[in-house]
Design a protein around this motif. Structure first.
Motif, PDB file in Angstrom:
ATOM      1  N   THR A   3      22.728  49.809  51.291  1.00  0.00           N
ATOM      2  CA  THR A   3      23.491  49.223  50.197  1.00  0.00           C
ATOM      3  C   THR A   3      23.295  50.082  48.963  1.00  0.00           C
ATOM      4  O   THR A   3      22.157  50.373  48.582  1.00  0.00           O
ATOM      5  N   HIS A   4      24.396  50.494  48.336  1.00  0.00           N
ATOM      6  CA  HIS A   4      24.343  51.470  47.255  1.00  0.00           C
ATOM      7  C   HIS A   4      25.194  51.013  46.077  1.00  0.00           C
ATOM      8  O   HIS A   4      26.339  50.598  46.263  1.00  0.00           O
ATOM      9  N   LEU A   5      24.628  51.097  44.882  1.00  0.00           N
ATOM     10  CA  LEU A   5      25.362  50.825  43.649  1.00  0.00           C
ATOM     11  C   LEU A   5      25.622  52.159  42.956  1.00  0.00           C
ATOM     12  O   LEU A   5      24.688  52.919  42.688  1.00  0.00           O
ATOM     13  N   ILE A   6      26.901  52.424  42.671  1.00  0.00           N
ATOM     14  CA  ILE A   6      27.306  53.718  42.139  1.00  0.00           C
ATOM     15  C   ILE A   6      28.070  53.532  40.841  1.00  0.00           C
ATOM     16  O   ILE A   6      28.994  52.710  40.768  1.00  0.00           O
ATOM     17  N   THR A   7      27.715  54.303  39.812  1.00  0.00           N
ATOM     18  CA  THR A   7      28.542  54.391  38.617  1.00  0.00           C
ATOM     19  C   THR A   7      29.357  55.679  38.691  1.00  0.00           C
ATOM     20  O   THR A   7      28.931  56.661  39.293  1.00  0.00           O
ATOM     21  N   GLY A   8      30.522  55.667  38.089  1.00  0.00           N
ATOM     22  CA  GLY A   8      31.349  56.874  38.079  1.00  0.00           C
ATOM     23  C   GLY A   8      32.066  57.145  39.378  1.00  0.00           C
ATOM     24  O   GLY A   8      32.419  58.301  39.663  1.00  0.00           O
ATOM     25  N   ALA A  15      33.202  59.859  43.014  1.00  0.00           N
ATOM     26  CA  ALA A  15      34.187  59.555  44.050  1.00  0.00           C
ATOM     27  C   ALA A  15      33.827  60.244  45.354  1.00  0.00           C
ATOM     28  O   ALA A  15      33.978  59.662  46.441  1.00  0.00           O
ATOM     29  N   ALA A  16      33.347  61.486  45.271  1.00  0.00           N
ATOM     30  CA  ALA A  16      32.968  62.222  46.478  1.00  0.00           C
ATOM     31  C   ALA A  16      31.810  61.530  47.199  1.00  0.00           C
ATOM     32  O   ALA A  16      31.823  61.385  48.428  1.00  0.00           O
ATOM     33  N   VAL A  17      30.812  61.092  46.439  1.00  0.00           N
ATOM     34  CA  VAL A  17      29.670  60.389  47.037  1.00  0.00           C
ATOM     35  C   VAL A  17      30.119  59.064  47.652  1.00  0.00           C
ATOM     36  O   VAL A  17      29.752  58.724  48.789  1.00  0.00           O
ATOM     37  N   ALA A  18      30.909  58.306  46.900  1.00  0.00           N
ATOM     38  CA  ALA A  18      31.360  57.005  47.399  1.00  0.00           C
ATOM     39  C   ALA A  18      32.175  57.158  48.677  1.00  0.00           C
ATOM     40  O   ALA A  18      32.012  56.380  49.628  1.00  0.00           O
ATOM     41  N   ARG A  19      33.049  58.156  48.736  1.00  0.00           N
ATOM     42  CA  ARG A  19      33.867  58.364  49.926  1.00  0.00           C
ATOM     43  C   ARG A  19      33.002  58.725  51.128  1.00  0.00           C
ATOM     44  O   ARG A  19      33.210  58.209  52.242  1.00  0.00           O
ATOM     45  N   ARG A  20      32.021  59.571  50.929  1.00  0.00           N
ATOM     46  CA  ARG A  20      31.148  59.979  52.037  1.00  0.00           C
ATOM     47  C   ARG A  20      30.354  58.781  52.554  1.00  0.00           C
ATOM     48  O   ARG A  20      30.194  58.601  53.772  1.00  0.00           O
ATOM     49  N   ASP A  75      19.440  49.990  48.442  1.00  0.00           N
ATOM     50  CA  ASP A  75      18.807  51.187  48.982  1.00  0.00           C
ATOM     51  C   ASP A  75      18.949  52.362  48.034  1.00  0.00           C
ATOM     52  O   ASP A  75      18.149  53.298  48.070  1.00  0.00           O
ATOM     53  N   SER A  76      19.981  52.332  47.185  1.00  0.00           N
ATOM     54  CA  SER A  76      20.065  53.358  46.154  1.00  0.00           C
ATOM     55  C   SER A  76      20.872  52.855  44.968  1.00  0.00           C
ATOM     56  O   SER A  76      21.773  52.032  45.107  1.00  0.00           O
ATOM     57  N   LEU A  77      20.493  53.363  43.816  1.00  0.00           N
ATOM     58  CA  LEU A  77      21.241  53.199  42.574  1.00  0.00           C
ATOM     59  C   LEU A  77      21.559  54.601  42.094  1.00  0.00           C
ATOM     60  O   LEU A  77      20.648  55.392  41.829  1.00  0.00           O
ATOM     61  N   MET A  78      22.842  54.922  41.993  1.00  0.00           N
ATOM     62  CA  MET A  78      23.265  56.283  41.645  1.00  0.00           C
ATOM     63  C   MET A  78      23.969  56.290  40.299  1.00  0.00           C
ATOM     64  O   MET A  78      25.063  55.733  40.153  1.00  0.00           O
ATOM     65  N   HIS A  79      23.336  56.929  39.339  1.00  0.00           N
ATOM     66  CA  HIS A  79      23.893  57.058  37.998  1.00  0.00           C
ATOM     67  C   HIS A  79      24.703  58.363  37.945  1.00  0.00           C
ATOM     68  O   HIS A  79      24.139  59.447  37.759  1.00  0.00           O
ATOM     69  N   VAL A 204      27.995  68.880  45.446  1.00  0.00           N
ATOM     70  CA  VAL A 204      27.000  68.056  44.754  1.00  0.00           C
ATOM     71  C   VAL A 204      26.745  66.775  45.543  1.00  0.00           C
ATOM     72  O   VAL A 204      25.608  66.307  45.652  1.00  0.00           O
ATOM     73  N   ALA A 205      27.818  66.205  46.118  1.00  0.00           N
ATOM     74  CA  ALA A 205      27.652  65.017  46.944  1.00  0.00           C
ATOM     75  C   ALA A 205      26.722  65.289  48.123  1.00  0.00           C
ATOM     76  O   ALA A 205      25.871  64.452  48.466  1.00  0.00           O
ATOM     77  N   THR A 206      26.861  66.451  48.737  1.00  0.00           N
ATOM     78  CA  THR A 206      25.972  66.820  49.843  1.00  0.00           C
ATOM     79  C   THR A 206      24.521  66.867  49.382  1.00  0.00           C
ATOM     80  O   THR A 206      23.611  66.412  50.088  1.00  0.00           O
TER      81      THR A 206
END
Length: 229
Positions: A3-8, A15-20, A75-79, A204-206
């Protein structure tokens, strides 16, 4: 599945991280600045849940998140969200500084504080997408660099404080990346924007996914990503 919370998540690196993560079947919570943007994100990422909270007004995040469902574990919070406003120290007024510091430093600090119980529960991971400006400040970049230097300090302190709780903390320092914010930055600089010169957001997403996927016997504290051409 995590479970991941993402800003931006609406564009660029976020968007690249969220899509992956969505393609992997992960559980996504996406922070949006208002209800309209939340609806757009829900359409872009079917199955994802949205939270509404304005990062430009960190003092209201606690109230906003207290009036809507939030994840019970993370499991992660991504700023990943951020703003940039260029200008010489002698020219930038307090409003420019306040906007930059609020979005780039105070909001990540407050959102992290609010989500720490969920992160501690799952021994989660906090990722701060910083910037090369968080390590070196150049002319015209004073406010942005100050916010990002502060973000590094926030990450370092959080890592020391939460290590015993099993929470991992990573700072990622990308160089110039081909995002809408980079296009805006070039416009502020009066330069022609050629996205092929800069890092692809997928690269960067990788880097970010490598950090959160790392086995528990190791932790990536800081990683710099530079343009390869």
């Amino acid at each position: 599945m995590g479970t991941h919370l993402i800003t931006g998540a609406g564009s660029g690196i976020g968007a690249a991280v969220a899509r992956r993560l969505a393609d992997r079947g992960e559980d996504l919570w996406l922070l949006a600045r208002d209800a309209g943007r939340a609806k757009e994100l829900a359409g872009e990422f079917p199955g994802a849940r949205t939270l509404v909270g304005d990062l430009s007004d960190p003092g209201k995040l606690s109230w906003a998140l207290g009036h809507q469902p939030v994840p019970d574990r993370l499991d992660s919070l991504m700023h990943i969200a951020g703003v940039v406003e260029l200008g010489a120290i002698g020219d930038l007024g307090t409003r420019s500084w306040q906007r930059t510091i609020a979005a780039n430093l105070l909001a990540p600090a407050e959102l992290t504080r609010l989500m720490l119980p969920q992160l501690r529960m799952s021994k989660g991971h906090v990722v701060f997408v910083n910037s090369g400006a968080g390590l070196t400040a150049h002319a015209q970049w004073g406010a942005y660099a100050a916010s990002k230097h502060g973000l590094k300090a926030l990450a370092d302190s959080l890592r020391a404080e939460e290590h015993g709780n099993g929470v991992r903390v990573t700072s990622v320092y990308p160089g110039r990346t081909a995002t809408p914010m980079q296009a805006s930055t070039h416009q502020q600089e009066g330069k022609e924007y050629d996205p092929t010169r800069w890092i692809d957001p997928q690269s960067v997403a990788t880097t970010i996914l490598t950090a959160i996927d790392l086995p528990r016997d190791a932790e990536i504290n800081d990683v710099t990503v530079r343009p390869g051409r």
